[in-house]
Design an enzyme around this catalytic site. Sequence first.
Site, mmCIF file in Angstrom:
data_model
loop_
_atom_site.group_PDB
_atom_site.id
_atom_site.type_symbol
_atom_site.label_atom_id
_atom_site.label_comp_id
_atom_site.label_asym_id
_atom_site.label_seq_id
_atom_site.Cartn_x
_atom_site.Cartn_y
_atom_site.Cartn_z
ATOM 1 N N CYS A 101 56.518 51.326 59.760
ATOM 2 C CA CYS A 101 57.940 51.251 59.473
ATOM 3 C C CYS A 101 58.107 49.993 58.636
ATOM 4 C CB CYS A 101 58.763 51.169 60.757
ATOM 5 S SG CYS A 101 60.519 50.858 60.444
ATOM 6 N N CYS A 147 61.643 48.105 59.560
ATOM 7 C CA CYS A 147 61.876 47.452 60.859
ATOM 8 C C CYS A 147 60.671 47.712 61.756
ATOM 9 C CB CYS A 147 63.215 47.821 61.491
ATOM 10 S SG CYS A 147 63.607 49.576 61.642
ATOM 11 N N SER A 148 60.848 48.445 62.852
ATOM 12 C CA SER A 148 59.711 48.624 63.761
ATOM 13 C C SER A 148 59.737 49.999 64.416
ATOM 14 C CB SER A 148 59.725 47.533 64.842
ATOM 15 O OG SER A 148 60.937 47.600 65.568
ATOM 16 N N CYS A 149 60.271 51.004 63.712
ATOM 17 C CA CYS A 149 60.386 52.355 64.275
ATOM 18 C C CYS A 149 59.006 52.855 64.728
ATOM 19 C CB CYS A 149 60.982 53.300 63.250
ATOM 20 S SG CYS A 149 62.663 52.831 62.798
#
Lengths: 210, 220
Positions: A112, A115-117
Amino acid sequence: MGQKEHKHHHGHDHTEPPKDPALRVKALESLLVEKGLVDPAAIDEIVEIYETKVGPRNGAKVIAKAWTDAEFKDWLLDDATAAIASLGYTGRQGEHMKIVENTDDIHNVVVCTLCSCYPWTVLGLPPVWYKSAPYRARVVSDPKSVLAEFGTELPAGKKIKVWDSTSEMRFLVMPQRPEGTDGWTEEQLEELVSRNSMIGVEEALNPGEV
Amino acid sequence: MNGPHDLGGMHGLGPINPEAEKEEPLFHAEWEKRALGLTLTTGFLGQWNIDISRHARERQHPIDYLSNSYYENWMAGVEKLLVETGLATQEEIETGKMQQPVPQDIQDKRVGPDQVAAILDKGGPCDFPTDQSQTFQIGDRVRVKMMNPTGHTRAPRYVRGHVGEIVEYFGSFIYPDENSKGNKVADHLYNVKFDGKDIWGPDGDVEIHVDLWRPYLEKM
């Protein structure tokens, strides 16, 4: 230079030592508890769930089942959300799932960049490196160098596909079933399915590596 | 926005130095557990959505975003949202002491431990119908619009202006650029395949797949 000129436009001075995050979080929690917005026992429960119930062993069960059950594998590739839900893995950050399958010609990696999906329902909380700036920056432009940091070297000519999780679709890599595992049970195979192989930075473990 | 979070292709960030999977703890400090819990439990109050929350983290100064650990960024986002929604003042956050109470109807949304498992199990599906026409079909060549929106968007900088091919249609999903402003509208979502050589040049030996909404794209 006046006080104002020492400051950045965003309201604080970077020469000040950063506030200890432990103290900052403690202050925030006590404020929100006092305001009646947060129940500390609810936080304990969230932590307990991700420490003991929701983690990469869920994903390993999905992959091991697909390796041994062709019908399930077809379902998983066709409608991953439903197939994974049939094993009881549903909910937050796994509402919309897609499986990407590694083959002799293709190796898949998930990131991602924004972000941090990450697919929490099957992998739990993401590791620090997955959320780190260097991983997010480099895996889309130079994936081979990233895989090398994990000790992964792919056969020459194998195509790398990188899946950037920019929407609410969550990707899970199906690694290739290792050689020498004919006749293994699902439970035995689960042990070979590492978390990193389901993100795509490594391959599944070989029988000798468990 | 062209913020510090939009990292694809950035150079100079050094090695990843991943911890070995078997040796890596789930949390690296006790406060990280509380930071995770605070992010989720304040989210359960329903005063903001996931895109508003992402945008709050992105709007930090780039120096802060890039020097913080990930849970520090989460905390910075929660603090910003609490202040912007009026649930807390900056001074209350600095001191950890309440000066004014929040309305009872918001306190009533507080989640107890017995509700947590059901909320996490249920999740929050984000697909629902739209009146927009689907516009693109699988196999279409599309260009990501050249654009520099100052608000929240999920079209990463590294694909803007580049041409790819639609390889999958997922349906219609909540549109982040509007959702981040509190407007719950959906639009069509596609997976678009790009050749790394088109994006990075001759060394770009990679096929990149990015999920992109209809308004980001134009047909070739």
